[in-house]
Enzyme design. Structure first.
Site, short mmCIF file in Angstrom:
data_model
loop_
_atom_site.label_atom_id
_atom_site.label_comp_id
_atom_site.label_asym_id
_atom_site.label_seq_id
_atom_site.Cartn_x
_atom_site.Cartn_y
_atom_site.Cartn_z
N ASP A 178 30.21 38.44 35.63
CA ASP A 178 31.66 38.63 35.71
C ASP A 178 32.00 39.08 37.13
O ASP A 178 31.38 40.02 37.65
CB ASP A 178 32.12 39.67 34.69
CG ASP A 178 33.63 39.67 34.52
OD1 ASP A 178 34.11 39.00 33.60
OD2 ASP A 178 34.33 40.34 35.31
N GLU A 221 36.96 34.38 35.19
CA GLU A 221 35.93 34.70 36.18
C GLU A 221 34.59 35.04 35.53
O GLU A 221 33.74 35.67 36.16
CB GLU A 221 36.39 35.88 37.05
CG GLU A 221 36.57 37.19 36.33
CD GLU A 221 37.94 37.38 35.68
OE1 GLU A 221 38.31 38.53 35.41
OE2 GLU A 221 38.64 36.37 35.47
#
Length: 308
Positions: A178, A221
């Protein structure tokens, strides 16, 4: 009413017209005598194979030598079926002398022959169609922005890998990445720059991971990587190497300013007590959450999680 008997000139004109139609439709045809082994190729077949009919003698052996090595077994099998059942419908690749690969679709039907010793077949160049098929296939499994696999395809490969693990115990691990504070990147530098960050992250992924590893964008993301034949310790070390590489990478805006990003990663390996592949992903997600909770910019494996 009696049909008109064609003259030799009319037959020749008819043959030329038929050959023109074959060229327009990119359709070639072949003929082989079982009695003598003689082979005839139409002009279009020579074009498909990219050989000159003036200095190339057609034969079954010559044709088979140009069939792609990975397709030779099925082509040979189809020719045997042609002799047994009188019909084949097959698609395969050939390699031209230049090294160019072409796809051909071959259909032959000899179930009601005028002469049982003569085999007839047609060849159609389907290279463009195969290229379009491959393009659509890639679009269906690829994330548009980053070029890595999309969530659906990653989950499919994860299910396959877990099923294989249950049968063979082939070790595998899942990394969940992440990008830290990605919203701040978008807010500070704009969404276009944010897209470039995700693209460059994935470019580093494709450079650092093996071709056999499966890299996917799960959404936003967040990215996942499926690693095969690695221990838990090696999976953590690989993730740490990626984290350090991204931390050292400098991003530059169009205005000339620079910035850095960090990533947090959770790691899990397949285990005997995992009921499904979802449990593997869930454990990696818990490790990822733990890394975020303890300051981000770190890799958390299951050993670290148990210590916590």
């Amino acid at each position: 009413m009696f049909s008109k008997q064609l003259t030799q000139e009319e037959w020749q004109a008819y043959t030329r017209t038929l050959q023109k139609l074959h060229k327009v439709g990119r359709l070639g045809y072949w003929q082989m005598s079982l009695a003598t082994g003689d082979v005839y190729w139409s002009e279009v077949v020579y074009e498909f194979l990219d050989v000159d009919p003036r200095d190339f003698t057609p034969s079954h052996e010559a044709f088979m030598s140009m069939v792609h090595p990975l397709d030779q077994a099925k082509v040979a099998k189809s020719r045997q079926e042609m002799l047994e059942v009188g019909f084949i419908d097959i698609k395969y690749r050939i390699i031209q002398p230049s090294g160019c690969i072409r796809w051909l679709h071959e259909i032959a039907d000899n179930t009601s022959p005028d002469d049982p010793n003569i085999l007839l077949g047609t060849l159609h160049d389907i290279t463009a169609h195969k290229a379009l098929e491959e393009k659509l296939r890639k679009q269906a499994i690829t994330d548009d922005l980053t070029g890595v696999f999309n969530r659906r395809y990653f989950m499919k490969r994860l299910r396959q890998a877990f099923s294989h693990y249950l049968r063979s115990e082939q070790n595998a691990a899942v990394l969940l990445f992440d990008v830290d504070y990605f919203k701040a990147v978008n807010d500070t530098y704009g969404h276009a720059m944010g897209d470039q960050v995700l693209q460059q992250v994935c470019r580093l992924f494709t450079e650092r991971f093996r071709e056999t590893d499966i890299v996917g964008r799960l959404g936003g993301e967040e990215f996942a990587v499926l690693l095969f034949e690695v221990s838990s310790e090696d999976a953590v070390a690989i993730a740490e190497h990626i984290r350090q590489a991204l931390a050292a990478h400098t991003f530059k805006t169009e205005a000339g300013s620079t910035f850095h990003i960090s990533i947090t990663c959770g790691v899990s390996s397949f285990a005997e007590d995992d009921p499904t592949e979802d449990s593997v992903l869930h454990r990696a997600d818990k490790s990822l959450y733990l890394g975020k909770h303890h300051g981000r910019d770190q890799v958390v494996g299951e050993e670290q999680k148990r210590i916590e």
